[in-house]
Enzyme design. Structure first.
Site, PDB file in Angstrom:
ATOM      1  N   ASP A   1       0.802  -1.227   0.000  1.00  0.00           N
ATOM      2  CA  ASP A   1       0.000   0.000   0.000  1.00  0.00           C
ATOM      3  C   ASP A   1       0.836   1.279   0.000  1.00  0.00           C
ATOM      4  OD1 ASP A   1      -2.249  -1.726   0.195  1.00  0.00           O
ATOM      5  OD2 ASP A   1      -1.859  -1.888   2.336  1.00  0.00           O
TER       6      ASP A   1
ATOM      7  N   GLY B   1       1.527   2.729  -2.833  1.00  0.00           N
ATOM      8  CA  GLY B   1       1.150   3.445  -4.057  1.00  0.00           C
ATOM      9  C   GLY B   1       1.957   3.004  -5.262  1.00  0.00           C
TER      10      GLY B   1
ATOM     11  N   HIS C   1      -4.520  -2.600  -6.485  1.00  0.00           N
ATOM     12  CA  HIS C   1      -3.862  -1.419  -7.036  1.00  0.00           C
ATOM     13  C   HIS C   1      -4.920  -0.383  -7.396  1.00  0.00           C
ATOM     14  CE1 HIS C   1       0.062  -3.694  -8.260  1.00  0.00           C
ATOM     15  NE2 HIS C   1      -0.061  -3.494  -6.968  1.00  0.00           N
TER      16      HIS C   1
END
Ligand code: IMP
Ligand code: MG
Length: 330
Positions: free
Chosen positions: A15, A17, A43
């Site tokens: 997580d 990004g 995602h």
């Protein structure tokens, strides 16, 4: 012929990004490939202002690139078809998606076992560990045995390849905080399982976040963190809710000691730090360094401390740091 391979992967607990970065970079490549994990991953990508969530399909789909789901991945057929339907509705070309014949298939039994026996580890309940277990026991079902031929890949990788990791260094089956890990190789060398030599790898792009988060159980993230009002405001401003499970992620200040370790362990040559803007919204800047909390008066001051610590770290190959605001320039 493969020209070169670049690998994007997570340096923390997932997580960070990564999806955003691979989506920003995909246009420069011929192929975007996944080498590990399955529907446990989530995602989140914005394309022309619209939000899309994928679990199995590589982010290259949004840039019209060829997408390969590698032999080290696990697949839930129904979820995969659902994802492909969503992408078709949004007018992306799903014929670009191919699945390696040796990818393993998640069954209802795998999911039931996960829910019944592994929830104390805070798994995503997607049947990941039981599926990989059956693979290792050599009694699993492979994509080639169950999927329609049109999805099965029988070509060769060529040109410029981007590999996108799922999960991250501290969730790696060998290097993470076992047993609070996932069941695949999240380390960038795992990308070679797609079928190329490690010598083809050019850039190792590690992705971190301006603070740490954990989805699911991990003693490194004590329950007492839930009581910290500043960390709770980061959950809110940073929208830190699991994209697969919807669970709130537990937040802590960025642990630089761990980040130095994961950068060295994985051989990261470039680092991207996402979500700096969230700390600006909260207006409080802290990191954990040498086991202690250190506070800064501004984001600028915190960035320069992080930069110096990481670049100076003995034994690190890191030579470039990009902060979230500059990601568009990549
Ligand atoms: P599993 O992969 O479902 O077996 O879950 C094992 C651990 O990895 C749990 O702590 C999950 O929360 C974590 N995990 C798995 N996939 C992800 C992800 O994509 N992001 C963040 N955490 C994940
Ligand atoms: Mg995710």
């Amino acid at each position: 012929m493969i020209e070169h391979v670049d690998v994007i992967y997570g340096l923390a607990w997932g997580d960070e990004g990564k999806g955003k970065i691979s989506n920003a970079m995909a246009k420069h490549y011929d192929w975007v490939c996944r080498w590990n994990g399955g529907p446990n991953a989530g995602h989140t990508v914005y394309v022309k202002g619209k939000k899309y969530k994928t679990h199995s399909v590589p982010s290259g789909i949004f840039a019209g690139k060829q997408c390969l789901i590698g032999p080290g991945c696990v697949i839930n057929i129904n979820k995969m078809l659902e994802e492909l339907r969503m992408l078709t509705m949004a007018e992306f070309d799903i014929n670009l998606v191919k699945i390696h014949p040796n990818a393993h298939i998640i069954t209802e039994e795998h999911i039931a076992y996960d829910k019944q026996h592994l929830s104390h580890l805070g798994t995503t309940s997607q049947g990941i560990a039981p599926c990989y277990a059956d693979k290792m026991l050599r009694k699993g079902k492979r994509a080639v045995e169950v999927l329609e031929a049109k999805w099965i890949w029988d070509g060769q990788l060529s040109g410029k390849i981007l590999c996108e990791g799922a999960q991250s260094v501290w969730l790696d089956i060998d290097h993470g905080d076992y047993p609070y890990v996932t069941s695949s190789t999240t380390m960038p060398y795992g990308a070679c399982s797609l079928g190329f030599s490690p010598r083809k790898i050019r850039r190792l792009i590690g992705v971190a976040k301006a603070y740490d988060t954990k989805s699911g159980v991990d003693p490194l993230f004590p329950e007492s963190l839930w009581d910290d009002s500043v960390l709770n405001s980061i959950i809110k401003f940073g929208d830190e809710y699991g994209s697969t499970t919807g669970r709130k992620r537990l937040v802590n200040w960025l642990n630089l000691d761990k980040l130095v370790h994961s950068i060295k362990l994985s051989g990261c040559t470039e680092l991207i730090v996402n979500k700096c803007d969230i700390l600006e919204k909260v207006g409080i800047y802290k990191v954990i360094t040498n086991g202690e909390l250190k506070e800064f008066s501004s984001l600028k001051e915190m960035k320069s401390f992080i930069y110096d610590t990481l670049i100076m770290a003995d034994g690190s190959d890191l030579h470039e740091v990009t902060w979230s605001g500059d990601v568009e320039k990549i």
